[in-house]
Design an enzyme around this catalytic site. Structure first.
Site, mmCIF file in Angstrom:
data_model
loop_
_atom_site.group_PDB
_atom_site.id
_atom_site.type_symbol
_atom_site.label_atom_id
_atom_site.label_comp_id
_atom_site.label_asym_id
_atom_site.label_seq_id
_atom_site.Cartn_x
_atom_site.Cartn_y
_atom_site.Cartn_z
ATOM 1 N N ARG A 29 0.980 -1.318 -0.917
ATOM 2 C CA ARG A 29 0.174 -0.064 0.186
ATOM 3 C C ARG A 29 1.108 1.354 -0.115
ATOM 4 O O ARG A 29 1.696 1.318 0.204
ATOM 5 C CB ARG A 29 -1.442 -0.457 0.759
ATOM 6 C CG ARG A 29 -1.907 -1.571 1.784
ATOM 7 C CD ARG A 29 -3.342 -1.501 0.637
ATOM 8 N NE ARG A 29 -3.387 -2.559 0.851
ATOM 9 C CZ ARG A 29 -4.888 -2.878 1.707
ATOM 10 N NH1 ARG A 29 -5.491 -1.775 2.242
ATOM 11 N NH2 ARG A 29 -4.730 -4.028 1.271
ATOM 12 N N ARG A 62 0.096 1.695 13.264
ATOM 13 C CA ARG A 62 -0.126 0.536 12.990
ATOM 14 C C ARG A 62 -0.392 0.610 10.868
ATOM 15 O O ARG A 62 -0.986 -0.153 10.009
ATOM 16 C CB ARG A 62 -1.807 0.717 13.314
ATOM 17 C CG ARG A 62 -2.523 2.106 12.242
ATOM 18 C CD ARG A 62 -3.944 1.962 12.228
ATOM 19 N NE ARG A 62 -4.221 2.494 13.830
ATOM 20 C CZ ARG A 62 -5.285 2.455 14.458
ATOM 21 N NH1 ARG A 62 -6.116 2.106 13.302
ATOM 22 N NH2 ARG A 62 -5.684 2.250 15.499
ATOM 23 N N HIS A 63 0.115 1.118 9.868
ATOM 24 C CA HIS A 63 0.346 0.773 8.793
ATOM 25 C C HIS A 63 2.043 0.807 8.169
ATOM 26 O O HIS A 63 3.149 1.868 8.928
ATOM 27 C CB HIS A 63 -0.018 2.439 8.118
ATOM 28 C CG HIS A 63 -0.628 2.397 8.179
ATOM 29 N ND1 HIS A 63 -1.408 3.826 9.109
ATOM 30 C CD2 HIS A 63 -2.190 2.968 7.630
ATOM 31 C CE1 HIS A 63 -3.008 3.928 9.098
ATOM 32 N NE2 HIS A 63 -3.240 3.147 7.738
ATOM 33 N N GLU A 71 -8.720 -1.411 13.833
ATOM 34 C CA GLU A 71 -9.104 -2.462 13.163
ATOM 35 C C GLU A 71 -8.209 -4.180 12.215
ATOM 36 O O GLU A 71 -7.143 -2.977 11.648
ATOM 37 C CB GLU A 71 -9.562 -1.286 11.907
ATOM 38 C CG GLU A 71 -10.376 -2.086 10.370
ATOM 39 C CD GLU A 71 -9.743 -1.440 8.975
ATOM 40 O OE1 GLU A 71 -10.143 -0.835 9.034
ATOM 41 O OE2 GLU A 71 -9.305 -2.764 7.993
ATOM 42 N N ARG A 78 -0.578 -6.396 12.127
ATOM 43 C CA ARG A 78 -1.625 -5.715 13.109
ATOM 44 C C ARG A 78 -1.803 -6.846 14.182
ATOM 45 O O ARG A 78 -2.003 -6.565 15.055
ATOM 46 C CB ARG A 78 -2.718 -5.004 12.380
ATOM 47 C CG ARG A 78 -2.708 -3.684 11.915
ATOM 48 C CD ARG A 78 -4.060 -3.523 11.450
ATOM 49 N NE ARG A 78 -3.434 -2.151 11.032
ATOM 50 C CZ ARG A 78 -4.572 -1.213 9.989
ATOM 51 N NH1 ARG A 78 -5.447 -1.676 10.233
ATOM 52 N NH2 ARG A 78 -4.381 -0.595 9.309
ATOM 53 N N SER A 93 -10.996 -6.690 7.370
ATOM 54 C CA SER A 93 -12.663 -6.338 6.552
ATOM 55 C C SER A 93 -13.052 -7.063 6.164
ATOM 56 O O SER A 93 -11.943 -8.419 5.475
ATOM 57 C CB SER A 93 -12.247 -4.441 5.410
ATOM 58 O OG SER A 93 -11.706 -3.787 6.314
ATOM 59 N N GLU A 106 0.377 4.071 1.065
ATOM 60 C CA GLU A 106 -0.617 5.172 1.991
ATOM 61 C C GLU A 106 0.775 5.412 2.793
ATOM 62 O O GLU A 106 1.902 4.875 3.545
ATOM 63 C CB GLU A 106 -0.532 3.998 3.404
ATOM 64 C CG GLU A 106 -1.893 3.903 2.853
ATOM 65 C CD GLU A 106 -2.910 2.568 3.211
ATOM 66 O OE1 GLU A 106 -1.940 2.005 3.901
ATOM 67 O OE2 GLU A 106 -3.721 2.729 2.884
HETATM 68 P P1 AMO Z 1 -8.538 -4.485 4.087
HETATM 69 O O1 AMO Z 1 -8.192 -3.022 3.022
HETATM 70 O O2 AMO Z 1 -9.230 -3.440 5.173
HETATM 71 O O3 AMO Z 1 -9.328 -4.820 3.088
HETATM 72 O O4 AMO Z 1 -7.322 -4.076 4.647
HETATM 73 C C1 AMO Z 1 -7.485 -5.503 5.405
HETATM 74 C C2 AMO Z 1 -6.629 -5.981 6.927
HETATM 75 O O5 AMO Z 1 -5.330 -5.431 6.245
HETATM 76 C C3 AMO Z 1 -4.338 -5.151 6.913
HETATM 77 N N1 AMO Z 1 -3.974 -3.633 6.810
HETATM 78 C C4 AMO Z 1 -2.696 -3.039 6.835
HETATM 79 N N2 AMO Z 1 -1.910 -3.532 7.732
HETATM 80 C C5 AMO Z 1 -0.510 -2.720 7.495
HETATM 81 N N3 AMO Z 1 -0.746 -1.545 7.477
HETATM 82 C C6 AMO Z 1 -1.205 -1.188 5.833
HETATM 83 N N4 AMO Z 1 -1.252 -0.576 5.732
HETATM 84 C C7 AMO Z 1 -2.401 -2.097 5.623
HETATM 85 N N5 AMO Z 1 -3.311 -1.989 4.869
HETATM 86 C C8 AMO Z 1 -4.220 -3.111 5.514
HETATM 87 C C9 AMO Z 1 -5.423 -4.424 8.234
HETATM 88 C C10 AMO Z 1 -6.786 -4.660 7.398
HETATM 89 O O6 AMO Z 1 -8.091 -4.518 8.599
HETATM 90 N N6 AMO Z 1 -9.483 -6.678 0.279
HETATM 91 C C11 AMO Z 1 -9.735 -6.409 1.810
HETATM 92 C C12 AMO Z 1 -9.769 -7.991 2.268
HETATM 93 C C13 AMO Z 1 -11.526 -8.521 2.057
HETATM 94 O O7 AMO Z 1 -12.640 -8.120 2.119
HETATM 95 O O8 AMO Z 1 -11.340 -9.893 1.776
HETATM 96 C C14 AMO Z 1 -8.871 -5.513 1.968
HETATM 97 O O9 AMO Z 1 -7.942 -5.836 1.313
HETATM 98 O O10 AMO Z 1 -5.585 -5.488 9.161
#
Ligand code: AMO
Length: 428
Positions: free
Chosen positions: A203, A211-212, A352, A402, A355, A205
């Protein structure tokens, strides 16, 4: 031949090898604390043996050393009363003085991540994470899932809400997969009814939060013939309870001792609350109002308060949130008769972790949802999966880092990834 410290037998000649983590020079003895993957032991060198003493005093912290000798039981020795009396020692790798100490700044620690992981607390993060993953896999295999491996170099962005890394791909462009979302659903359309993948997701981001990561490990599941997204929630709950129990059986005491936190295995069903009801509870209980820009979603502050609420109301560290707004959810979520997405998030200890959703498997409806989000040609390759027969299905993703962070009560996600990747971190 090497004997592991845990397998040493009293008074039997053996060779042990490992890493030195302390050398203590006293009047009559030199004590070297040695660690291997199985255990640790005090090696006691009698200064009457001058040659061996000289070698032993040349050993530094972090050095890799082999000893030949015997384990004996001694009432003077702590940690089970075992000590090793060497006849000889060989230094396999002599370590320089460490460039960091306990006051080192986080950035220096990351620069020397492999040394930082020698710390007696941090050394356990990755083994415990590994056990967690092992037990998740165990649960999934027991439940007829197969593991798939999907491409991480892809032609179109896969998770519309978040930014994507672009890479040069010969004379064209590719992207790093943000999620295996489309491919895990493709596997369902291939006829595999239950699939999972535990793999990197990327990502772009640019946020330095606790948490990222820009690269994290996504635990993805997708399974067919569900009646509702509640089946998906149930599967996740059972899987987490199973793996957490096993981790607790194996590491519960150590987690308490080293990390000062209790790993609580949930016994009851995870509570579920609708987003709007949560907002109301937070207003009523803590006088908290969600900022306008976040309505229809959660932010970090809301997640923290939601944790407080879940503990007070249900004595639960987990909380499922449902009833999201379609504007805040991806087009691939199925919607109910009121056009509300049939998806959820799961919070654990105020963050979180997941998802998930039932997916829209009906071709026409999927096209409609995509169009509404302004997606057309970009997702055509994906919508095609639903044209030639695809069962109803759903799934979710958990971020491994996480989960590790929260289970062990770490302060920052950089500690929960073997080698952290963040906006300012591409090395080591
Ligand atoms: P989502 O974007 O919410 O859903 O990501 C799912 C989970 O991945 C983790 N996560 C991260 N952990 C660390 N750094 C990040 N930048 C980061 N981004 C996300 C979180 C988050 O809850 N395709 C959907 C899932 C699905 O519906 O099956 C998805 O990617 O724990």
């Amino acid at each position: 031949m090497r004997t592991l410290i845990k397998d040493l037998k009293e008074n039997e000649l053996a060779n042990i090898s490992g890493m030195v983590y302390k050398v203590r020079d006293t009047k009559y003895m030199v004590f070297i604390m040695l660690k291997d993957r199985s255990s640790f032991i005090q090696v006691s060198v009698d200064k009457q043996n001058e040659e061996l003493t000289k070698k032993a005093l040349g050993v530094t912290n972090g050095s890799i050393v082999s000893f030949k000798g015997k384990m004996v039981l001694s009432e003077y020795v702590k940690n089970g009363g075992k000590e090793f009396l060497p006849e000889d020692l060989e230094i396999l790798s002599l370590a320089d003085a460490y460039p960091l100490d306990e006051n080192a700044l986080p950035d220096t620690r990351l620069d020397y991540r492999w040394l930082d992981l020698r710390n007696e607390k941090k050394e356990w993060i990755i083994p415990i994470q590994s056990a967690f993953v092992q037990y998740l896999r165990e649960y999934l295999y027991k439940n007829d899932f197969i593991e798939i491996h999907t491409p991480k170099l892809i032609g179109t962005a896969s998770e519309s809400g978040s930014s994507v890394f672009e890479v040069k791909y010969f004379d064209t462009k590719a992207y790093l997969a943000q999620s295996p979302q489309f491919y895990k659903q493709m596997a369902i359309a291939s006829g595999y009814e239950r699939v999972f993948e535990i793999a990197p997701a990327f990502r772009a981001e640019n946020s330095n939060t606790n948490r990222h990561c820009t690269e994290f490990t996504s635990i993805d599941l997708e399974f067919a013939y569900i009646d509702s997204y509640e089946d998906v929630m149930h599967m996740e709950e059972e899987m987490l309870k199973y793996a957490m129990k096993k981790v607790k059986d194996e590491y519960g005491d150590l987690i308490k001792e080293r990390f000062g936190i209790e790993l609580v295995v949930p016994k009851k069903a995870f509570p579920v609350i609708k987003l709007q009801d949560l907002y109301q509870e937070l207003k009523k209980r803590y006088n908290y109002e969600i900022p306008e820009r976040d309505i229809g979603d959660l932010n970090a502050e809301t997640e923290k308060l939601a944790y407080q609420f879940a503990m007070e109301e249900y004595n639960s560290e987990f909380l499922f949130i449902v009833g999201y707004n379609k504007a805040k959810r991806p087009f691939y979520h199925m919607r109910d008769e009121n056009d509300n997405p049939l998806g959820y998030d799961l919070l654990y200890r105020g963050m979180e972790i997941t998802s998930g959703a039932q997916r829209e498997h009906r071709y026409e409806k999927l096209l409609h949802n995509a169009k509404e989000k302004g997606l057309g040609e970009d997702v055509k390759f994906y919508t095609e999966f639903f044209k030639y027969g695809c069962p109803p299905h759903g799934g979710f993703a958990i971020g491994l880092e996480r989960m590790t962070l929260l289970m062990l009560g770490l302060d920052h996600i950089r500690e929960a990834e073997f080698i952290f990747r963040g906006p300012n971190r591409l090395h080591p």
